[in-house]
Design an enzyme around this catalytic site. Structure first.
Site, PDB file in Angstrom:
ATOM      1  N   THR A   1     -14.280 -16.857   3.153  1.00  0.00           N
ATOM      2  CA  THR A   1     -15.535 -17.596   3.189  1.00  0.00           C
ATOM      3  C   THR A   1     -16.175 -17.362   4.562  1.00  0.00           C
ATOM      4  OG1 THR A   1     -14.615 -19.632   4.138  1.00  0.00           O
ATOM      5  CG2 THR A   1     -14.490 -19.403   1.751  1.00  0.00           C
TER       6      THR A   1
ATOM      7  N   PHE B   1     -11.199 -19.482   6.536  1.00  0.00           N
ATOM      8  CA  PHE B   1     -12.295 -20.406   6.856  1.00  0.00           C
ATOM      9  C   PHE B   1     -12.739 -20.127   8.294  1.00  0.00           C
ATOM     10  CE2 PHE B   1      -9.747 -22.936   3.771  1.00  0.00           C
ATOM     11  CZ  PHE B   1     -10.716 -23.122   2.794  1.00  0.00           C
TER      12      PHE B   1
ATOM     13  N   VAL C   1      -7.754 -18.671  10.108  1.00  0.00           N
ATOM     14  CA  VAL C   1      -8.970 -19.106  10.792  1.00  0.00           C
ATOM     15  C   VAL C   1      -9.793 -17.879  11.178  1.00  0.00           C
ATOM     16  CG1 VAL C   1      -9.933 -20.358  12.745  1.00  0.00           C
ATOM     17  CG2 VAL C   1      -7.793 -21.141  11.695  1.00  0.00           C
ATOM     18  N   LYS C   2     -11.040 -17.847  10.722  1.00  0.00           N
ATOM     19  CA  LYS C   2     -11.922 -16.735  11.072  1.00  0.00           C
ATOM     20  C   LYS C   2     -12.619 -17.033  12.392  1.00  0.00           C
ATOM     21  CE  LYS C   2     -14.327 -14.435   7.964  1.00  0.00           C
ATOM     22  NZ  LYS C   2     -15.259 -14.136   6.843  1.00  0.00           N
ATOM     23  N   LEU C   3     -12.518 -16.084  13.305  1.00  0.00           N
ATOM     24  CA  LEU C   3     -13.236 -16.152  14.575  1.00  0.00           C
ATOM     25  C   LEU C   3     -14.088 -14.900  14.705  1.00  0.00           C
ATOM     26  CD1 LEU C   3     -10.410 -17.264  17.032  1.00  0.00           C
ATOM     27  CD2 LEU C   3     -12.383 -18.622  16.393  1.00  0.00           C
TER      28      LEU C   3
END
Length: 251
Positions: free
Chosen positions: A38, A69, A95-97
């Site tokens: 996402t 996310f 975790v998307k960074l």
């Protein structure tokens, strides 16, 4: 790859890109879907308002596959804080960074710290070789991680993504805890390309992935005949006509 290749022959892992819960649950019913990604743009499109409630709900609905996310702050310390919150949503959460914030400030140090702290990460918005190398180096030796290269968006601007993808895949395969995600997928053939290159993962919209069971089921000749039949049927349905009699070949 030959025309006889089927969905079951693909080695690349298939992720669905989207933030609509009903669609995520629908796609999760397919065992060949290995995960979900996402981003804030997709969340906006899906009308998500309560991010944490949405995230925990999705993890509850799909507890057994990768789900990415993304943080949304533009301040690096706050991005790190958001990452620490998102990681608590589930064991399957990555975790998307983004590789930088909107000021162009790199997140490599933050990524390195989070990865060493056991946070599973997906470094996103990667568009060049330097970003790819530095992102892989930042997560190397830490928690399981992904690096998302936006091949499709590069293609939109006439840039050959193949050398970047091949180089990134080679680097990642030399790094035990890192996988490359082929991102911004545009068409079914991108999946074939990713598989041929040995890419670990490709994430694509559901409408692209739903076409995959058809790969290898028809030859070019069969597709040609299908197209001719469709043109004929549409001409009849449209009521097309031309005045005058057809001339014989002899004339």
């Amino acid at each position: 790859m030959s025309q006889t290749t089927k969905l079951a022959d693909l080695k690349v892992k298939l992720f669905t890109d989207g933030a609509d819960k009903a669609q995520i649950v629908e796609m999760a019913a397919n065992k060949w879907i290995a995960g979900f990604t996402t981003n804030p743009s997709l969340l906006k499109k899906a009308g998500v308002k309560d991010y944490e409630a949405f995230g925990r709900d999705i993890v509850s609905a799909v507890p057994d596959r990768h789900i990415s996310f993304e943080v949304f702050s533009d301040d690096i310390p706050e991005m790190v804080a958001q990452a620490e919150i998102i990681r608590t949503w589930g064991e399957n959460v990555y975790v998307k960074l983004p590789v930088t914030n909107t000021k162009g400030e790199g997140l490599y140090d933050a990524v390195r710290g989070l990865s060493r702290d056991g946070v599973k990460l997906n470094i996103t918005a990667i568009f060049d070789a330097d970003q790819t190398a530095r992102a892989i180096d930042a997560v190397a030796g830490g928690a399981p991680a992904c690096v998302s290269i936006f091949a499709g968006r590069l293609a939109d601007f006439g840039i050959d993504y193949a050398p970047l993808m091949r180089n990134g895949i080679k680097r990642a395969r030399e790094t035990k805890n890192v996988e490359i995600i082929w991102a911004s997928t545009r068409e079914v053939y991108n999946v074939i390309e990713a598989d041929q290159m040995g890419c670990h993962i490709i994430t694509a919209p559901a409408d692209v992935l739903k076409k995959l069971p058809l790969i290898g089921t028809k030859t070019g000749a069969q597709l040609s005949l299908d197209a001719v039949k469709a043109f004929r049927e549409d001409a009849i349905a449209a009521g097309l006509s031309l005045s005058g009699k057809a001339r014989s070949a002899a004339e």
